[in-house]
Design a protein around this motif. Structure first.
Motif, PDB file in Angstrom:
ATOM      1  N   SER A   1      15.441  34.165 -19.259  1.00 29.75           N
ATOM      2  CA  SER A   1      14.376  33.650 -17.829  1.00 29.75           C
ATOM      3  C   SER A   1      15.363  34.778 -17.319  1.00 29.75           C
ATOM      4  O   SER A   1      16.212  35.663 -17.351  1.00 29.75           O
ATOM      5  N   GLN A   2      14.590  35.342 -15.904  1.00 25.86           N
ATOM      6  CA  GLN A   2      15.141  36.398 -15.412  1.00 25.86           C
ATOM      7  C   GLN A   2      16.096  35.953 -14.357  1.00 25.86           C
ATOM      8  O   GLN A   2      16.079  35.272 -14.209  1.00 25.86           O
ATOM      9  N   PRO A   3      16.800  36.766 -14.031  1.00 27.77           N
ATOM     10  CA  PRO A   3      18.470  36.918 -13.535  1.00 27.77           C
ATOM     11  C   PRO A   3      17.639  36.635 -12.459  1.00 27.77           C
ATOM     12  O   PRO A   3      16.506  37.395 -11.955  1.00 27.77           O
ATOM     13  N   GLY A   4      18.350  35.633 -11.915  1.00 25.25           N
ATOM     14  CA  GLY A   4      18.316  35.797 -10.214  1.00 25.25           C
ATOM     15  C   GLY A   4      18.649  37.343  -9.096  1.00 25.25           C
ATOM     16  O   GLY A   4      19.607  37.981  -9.229  1.00 25.25           O
TER      17      GLY A   4
ATOM     18  N   ALA B   1      29.722  35.261  -0.457  1.00 26.31           N
ATOM     19  CA  ALA B   1      29.028  36.208  -2.402  1.00 26.31           C
ATOM     20  C   ALA B   1      29.789  36.573  -3.171  1.00 26.31           C
ATOM     21  O   ALA B   1      29.102  36.060  -3.646  1.00 26.31           O
ATOM     22  N   VAL B   2      31.253  36.181  -3.258  1.00 25.25           N
ATOM     23  CA  VAL B   2      31.913  35.929  -4.712  1.00 25.25           C
ATOM     24  C   VAL B   2      31.351  34.914  -5.129  1.00 25.25           C
ATOM     25  O   VAL B   2      31.100  34.929  -6.583  1.00 25.25           O
ATOM     26  N   ALA B   3      31.784  34.033  -4.242  1.00 21.61           N
ATOM     27  CA  ALA B   3      31.160  32.611  -5.249  1.00 21.61           C
ATOM     28  C   ALA B   3      29.839  32.221  -5.035  1.00 21.61           C
ATOM     29  O   ALA B   3      29.479  31.814  -6.301  1.00 21.61           O
ATOM     30  N   GLU B   4      29.115  33.013  -4.459  1.00 20.63           N
ATOM     31  CA  GLU B   4      27.300  32.733  -4.875  1.00 20.63           C
ATOM     32  C   GLU B   4      27.114  33.622  -5.945  1.00 20.63           C
ATOM     33  O   GLU B   4      25.855  33.254  -6.579  1.00 20.63           O
ATOM     34  N   ALA B   5      27.909  34.237  -6.330  1.00 17.19           N
ATOM     35  CA  ALA B   5      27.319  35.422  -7.724  1.00 17.19           C
ATOM     36  C   ALA B   5      27.528  34.979  -8.701  1.00 17.19           C
ATOM     37  O   ALA B   5      28.411  35.445  -9.730  1.00 17.19           O
ATOM     38  N   THR B   6      26.844  33.702  -9.028  1.00 14.56           N
ATOM     39  CA  THR B   6      27.077  32.584 -10.199  1.00 14.56           C
ATOM     40  C   THR B   6      26.530  33.959 -11.625  1.00 14.56           C
ATOM     41  O   THR B   6      25.861  34.880 -11.169  1.00 14.56           O
ATOM     42  N   PRO B   7      26.485  33.399 -12.729  1.00 17.13           N
ATOM     43  CA  PRO B   7      26.666  34.080 -13.669  1.00 17.13           C
ATOM     44  C   PRO B   7      24.131  33.807 -13.744  1.00 17.13           C
ATOM     45  O   PRO B   7      24.446  35.097 -14.707  1.00 17.13           O
ATOM     46  N   ASP B   8      23.781  33.509 -13.414  1.00 12.30           N
ATOM     47  CA  ASP B   8      22.584  33.784 -13.130  1.00 12.30           C
ATOM     48  C   ASP B   8      21.871  34.760 -12.635  1.00 12.30           C
ATOM     49  O   ASP B   8      20.531  35.118 -12.389  1.00 12.30           O
ATOM     50  N   VAL B   9      22.223  34.847 -11.337  1.00 13.37           N
ATOM     51  CA  VAL B   9      22.396  36.653 -10.969  1.00 13.37           C
ATOM     52  C   VAL B   9      22.510  37.413 -11.260  1.00 13.37           C
ATOM     53  O   VAL B   9      23.989  38.050 -11.408  1.00 13.37           O
ATOM     54  N   GLY B  10      21.882  38.495 -11.349  1.00 13.62           N
ATOM     55  CA  GLY B  10      21.536  39.571 -12.376  1.00 13.62           C
ATOM     56  C   GLY B  10      22.290  40.864 -11.052  1.00 13.62           C
ATOM     57  O   GLY B  10      22.203  42.083 -11.443  1.00 13.62           O
ATOM     58  N   LEU B  11      21.683  40.725  -9.806  1.00 11.30           N
ATOM     59  CA  LEU B  11      21.407  41.998  -9.132  1.00 11.30           C
ATOM     60  C   LEU B  11      21.597  41.047  -7.321  1.00 11.30           C
ATOM     61  O   LEU B  11      21.528  40.311  -7.634  1.00 11.30           O
ATOM     62  N   VAL B  12      22.624  41.934  -7.680  1.00 14.39           N
ATOM     63  CA  VAL B  12      23.641  41.923  -5.648  1.00 14.39           C
ATOM     64  C   VAL B  12      22.635  42.924  -4.947  1.00 14.39           C
ATOM     65  O   VAL B  12      23.168  44.259  -4.669  1.00 14.39           O
ATOM     66  N   ILE B  13      21.719  42.208  -3.734  1.00  8.69           N
ATOM     67  CA  ILE B  13      21.175  43.885  -2.321  1.00  8.69           C
ATOM     68  C   ILE B  13      22.299  43.028  -1.629  1.00  8.69           C
ATOM     69  O   ILE B  13      22.309  41.989  -1.028  1.00  8.69           O
ATOM     70  N   LEU B  14      22.921  43.843  -0.806  1.00  4.07           N
ATOM     71  CA  LEU B  14      23.967  43.788   0.228  1.00  4.07           C
ATOM     72  C   LEU B  14      24.735  44.887   1.389  1.00  4.07           C
ATOM     73  O   LEU B  14      24.023  45.842   0.837  1.00  4.07           O
ATOM     74  N   ASP B  15      23.886  43.875   2.558  1.00  5.48           N
ATOM     75  CA  ASP B  15      24.366  44.526   3.709  1.00  5.48           C
ATOM     76  C   ASP B  15      25.721  45.018   3.745  1.00  5.48           C
ATOM     77  O   ASP B  15      26.621  44.058   3.518  1.00  5.48           O
ATOM     78  N   LEU B  16      25.937  46.630   4.527  1.00  7.52           N
ATOM     79  CA  LEU B  16      27.112  46.489   4.908  1.00  7.52           C
ATOM     80  C   LEU B  16      27.389  46.106   5.875  1.00  7.52           C
ATOM     81  O   LEU B  16      29.011  45.711   6.138  1.00  7.52           O
TER      82      LEU B  16
END
Length: 223
Positions: free
Chosen positions: A2-5, A39-54
């Motif tokens: 499956s495509q990473p989230g 964010a770190v807790a939600e960045a599970t292995p099925d997440v391939g990309l994080v789009i992050l505001d500063l």
């Protein structure tokens, strides 16, 4: 496979809701956070990309970026922010981001970068033998690299950059080709991202391993 989230960390409701709709329309699974603390807790292995505001309400996005990079070395991180000063860009890339896009942004460019960052997750059709250049070994299929017997801890775009240079070891690779193949064919932004990744690679594989060719690009040396 499956495509990473995609994990979107953005507190502006108008921007976030629009991005979620567009990304989902492109077939991506998207989760949105309005704050950076989880964010770190939600960045599970099925997440391939994080789009992050500063500019987050609870914590500075730079700190979130550092924490994400420490927790998930292989994760792609794209900073999306209104901070447009060169020092901000350098700080973001130095904190571990793979990419930096300034608001307001063109939606087509953002989508192109999302595709480019997630493209590496697509398994190759055929296994290819590891690339070897001097003391370097780069296994493209496994996305692993070694300097002699020591495995290198590389960020996603550092690996892509090293793999391209290793595939052309001893030959010049232009900046234009690097930006097109490692980042995106339609790249129109600053190449400061490339400079920072070259600097980081030199720190990991040796300062004299990658030669700068003024006005041209770079060459991976093969002693």
């Amino acid at each position: 496979m499956s495509q990473p989230g995609v994990l979107l960390v953005e507190d502006d409701e108008a921007i976030a809701s629009g991005l979620v709709r567009v990304l989902q329309s492109q077939g991506y699974t998207v989760q949105r956070l309005a704050r950076g603390g989880t964010a770190v807790a939600e960045a599970t292995p099925d997440v391939g990309l994080v789009i992050l505001d500063l500019g987050l309400p609870d914590v500075d996005g730079i700190d979130v970026c550092r924490a994400l990079r420490a927790a998930r070395p292989e994760l792609a991180i794209l900073i999306l922010t209104a901070r447009d000063q060169e020092l901000d860009v350098v700080s973001g890339l130095d904190a571990g981001a793979d990419d930096y896009l300034v608001k307001p942004f063109r939606l087509s460019e953002l989508l192109a970068r999302v595709r480019a960052h997630l493209r590496r997750s697509t398994p190759p059709d055929e296994a290819q033998p590891p690339l070897r250049a001097g003391g370097l070994t780069v296994d493209v299929a496994a996305r692993r690299a070694w300097l002699a017997e020591r495995e290198l801890a590389l960020r996603p775009k550092e690996f892509d950059l090293l793999a391209l240079l290793a595939s052309e070891a001893g030959s010049a690779v232009t900046r234009e080709r690097i930006m097109a193949e490692v980042w995106d064919l339609n790249w129109h932004g600053s190449t400061k991202t490339l400079d920072m990744h070259i600097l980081s690679l030199r720190q990991k594989i040796g300062p004299d391993t990658i030669a700068t060719l003024r006005g041209v690009g770079y060459r991976l040396e093969t002693p």
